[in-house]
Design a protein around this motif. Structure first.
Motif, mmCIF file in Angstrom:
data_model
loop_
_atom_site.group_PDB
_atom_site.id
_atom_site.type_symbol
_atom_site.label_atom_id
_atom_site.label_comp_id
_atom_site.label_asym_id
_atom_site.label_seq_id
_atom_site.Cartn_x
_atom_site.Cartn_y
_atom_site.Cartn_z
ATOM 1 N N ALA A 87 10.596 -0.377 1.663
ATOM 2 C CA ALA A 87 10.092 -1.691 2.083
ATOM 3 C C ALA A 87 9.715 -2.536 0.874
ATOM 4 C CB ALA A 87 8.894 -1.513 3.012
ATOM 5 N N ARG A 88 9.157 -1.915 -0.151
ATOM 6 C CA ARG A 88 8.806 -2.668 -1.365
ATOM 7 C C ARG A 88 10.060 -3.261 -2.004
ATOM 8 N NH1 ARG A 88 4.695 0.347 -5.250
ATOM 9 N NH2 ARG A 88 3.599 -1.641 -5.209
ATOM 10 N N VAL A 89 11.119 -2.472 -2.070
ATOM 11 C CA VAL A 89 12.348 -2.951 -2.697
ATOM 12 C C VAL A 89 12.997 -4.046 -1.861
ATOM 13 C CG1 VAL A 89 14.672 -2.278 -3.409
ATOM 14 C CG2 VAL A 89 12.735 -0.776 -3.894
ATOM 15 N N GLY B 70 0.394 12.988 0.837
ATOM 16 C CA GLY B 70 0.574 14.045 -0.150
ATOM 17 C C GLY B 70 2.003 14.237 -0.594
ATOM 18 N N GLN B 71 2.826 13.188 -0.476
ATOM 19 C CA GLN B 71 4.237 13.284 -0.850
ATOM 20 C C GLN B 71 4.599 12.115 -1.759
ATOM 21 O OE1 GLN B 71 5.892 15.960 -0.024
ATOM 22 N NE2 GLN B 71 4.353 16.737 1.417
ATOM 23 N N ASP B 72 5.832 12.136 -2.267
ATOM 24 C CA ASP B 72 6.377 11.038 -3.056
ATOM 25 C C ASP B 72 7.852 10.890 -2.693
ATOM 26 O OD1 ASP B 72 8.176 12.406 -5.236
ATOM 27 O OD2 ASP B 72 6.313 13.566 -5.183
ATOM 28 N N PRO B 73 8.481 9.757 -3.044
ATOM 29 C CA PRO B 73 9.849 9.511 -2.557
ATOM 30 C C PRO B 73 10.954 10.203 -3.344
ATOM 31 C CG PRO B 73 9.072 7.633 -3.796
ATOM 32 C CD PRO B 73 7.913 8.573 -3.711
ATOM 33 N N THR B 74 10.662 10.897 -4.415
ATOM 34 C CA THR B 74 11.723 11.463 -5.257
ATOM 35 C C THR B 74 11.723 12.984 -5.330
ATOM 36 O OG1 THR B 74 10.302 11.213 -7.211
ATOM 37 C CG2 THR B 74 11.797 9.390 -6.694
ATOM 38 N N THR B 75 10.687 13.641 -4.873
ATOM 39 C CA THR B 75 10.607 15.095 -4.997
ATOM 40 C C THR B 75 11.509 15.779 -3.963
ATOM 41 O OG1 THR B 75 8.324 14.968 -5.773
ATOM 42 C CG2 THR B 75 9.071 17.094 -4.922
ATOM 43 N N ALA C 182 0.815 -1.218 0.000
ATOM 44 C CA ALA C 182 0.000 0.000 0.000
ATOM 45 C C ALA C 182 0.845 1.263 0.000
ATOM 46 C CB ALA C 182 -0.926 -0.003 1.221
ATOM 47 N N ALA C 183 2.111 1.159 -0.397
ATOM 48 C CA ALA C 183 2.984 2.338 -0.394
ATOM 49 C C ALA C 183 2.433 3.487 -1.231
ATOM 50 C CB ALA C 183 4.385 1.942 -0.863
ATOM 51 N N PRO C 184 1.938 3.268 -2.456
ATOM 52 C CA PRO C 184 1.381 4.406 -3.210
ATOM 53 C C PRO C 184 0.186 5.054 -2.511
ATOM 54 C CG PRO C 184 1.814 2.543 -4.660
ATOM 55 C CD PRO C 184 1.970 2.039 -3.267
#
Length: 354
Positions: free
Chosen positions: A111-113, A61-66, A52-54
């Motif tokens: 965690a997904r990776v 309201g965030q993402d891992p690369t911004t 459920a990471a996405p």
């Protein structure tokens, strides 16, 4: 039982074998181990978070690369602005130093990776190890000798050295998580699985029902699928459960050395690599991925030990804690013993013995 057993039973041969524990017995034995149940709940929660990471990052309201350069203090070398690394309503666990990327988003995507690489490597290790082990155990002496020597070679290979060499020569365009999983699976794990499966196969093939299937003309493949694999299920599942935490640690170590998963893809080991110089200025940057790795590996190890004990009730747990020892001590205390005032009977005289 197979058709071959009917013929052997008619000839008067004893074909009784101990029944494997069913799903109900396995669940009952696993429920008796509280530590294993807690570990299973933790593992299930981790898997749910990874899947459920996405959704979780969308709720934040965030993402891992911004990047968020406005949230770091460039005058202090890139330390996050605010207390506890910038923790707030917009960034639940704060932001990374220098980049300002959201820590919560990178942890859940990491965690997904980590879990995906470890589970993928475990599947390849188990499949290859079972195939080689069964072929070695059921084959003739030449096949057994060749496969055993190949297995011994792979057992002696150092994982980190071989992984560093292979990861350095593979083109950068190849998907890095898939590459790391394949290298971990091929360099380590499968060879130990193959040796364990070979030993179990050599034991099982001498049992009546397996010998009967071979004498009846069944092929090696049919004998392996119909007669051997059900008997190998318990030790293989147990070993696979213990391989997963080892693979998680291996992926984290490779990423920590800089040859695993590459940025911007988040990984717990990669986060530890970037955090080694921030343990004083921003300790949460180091503690969060380290704590996630510790909890995951520990929970997987406890769950794997619980599965091993549930599948083999004769085996004692290697992770027993104080409660179990106190229970055993109470049982020994309550056990009846000889009366304290009991007088031993006199030995018979020589005339009576004569």
């Amino acid at each position: 039982m197979s058709e071959a057993l009917a013929a052997v039973g008619a000839a008067g041969t004893d074909t009784s074998v101990p029944a494997a524990p069913g799903a109900h017995q396995f669940w009952r034995r696993l429920r008796a181990q509280r530590a294993a149940l807690v570990a299973a709940a933790v593992v299930a929660l981790l898997v749910l978070v990874a899947l459920a990471a996405p959704l979780l990052t969308a709720l934040e309201g965030q993402d891992p690369t911004t990047y968020h350069p406005s949230l770091i203090d460039s005058a202090r070398g890139g330390v996050p602005i605010g207390s506890f690394g910038g923790v707030g309503a917009d960034h639940w666990l704060g932001v990374e130093p220098q980049t300002g990327r959201d820590m919560f988003a990178r942890l859940v995507y990491g965690a997904r990776v980590s879990l995906g690489v470890s589970l993928g490597a475990t599947v390849v290790q188990v499949a290859l190890g079972v195939a080689v082990g069964v072929a070695s155990g059921l084959g003739n002496r030449w096949v057994d000798a060749v496969l055993s020597r190949v297995t011994d070679i792979f057992v002696s290979l150092p994982l980190m050295v071989m992984a560093l060499a292979l990861l350095a020569i593979v083109p950068s365009g190849f998907p890095r998580p898939v590459l790391v999983a394949v290298i971990i699976a091929l360099v380590s794990g499968w060879s130990t699985t193959a040796k364990m499966v070979r030993a179990q196969t050599l034991t099982l093939k001498n049992l009546d029902y397996v010998a009967a299937s071979r004498l009846s003309g069944w092929s090696i493949g049919r004998t392996a699928v119909r007669e051997l694999l059900p008997g190998l299920a318990a030790p293989v599942i147990t070993y696979a459960a213990l391989l997963i935490p080892q693979n998680i640690s291996a992926e984290a170590a490779l990423s920590f050395l800089g040859v695993g998963v590459k940025p911007p893809t988040p990984s717990w080991g990669q986060m530890l690599t970037s955090a080694d110089v921030w343990y004083q200025a921003a300790p949460q940057y180091l503690l969060l991925p380290a704590l996630a790795l510790f909890v995951t590996v520990f929970a997987m190890t406890v769950l794997g030990d619980g599965v091993r004990v549930a599948l083999d009730p004769r085996a004692a747990s290697r992770l027993r804690v104080g409660t179990g020892r106190k229970r055993e001590a109470r049982a020994e205390t309550a056990a009846p013993g000889p009366a304290p005032d009991a007088v031993p009977a006199p030995a018979p005289k020589e005339e009576e013995r004569a």
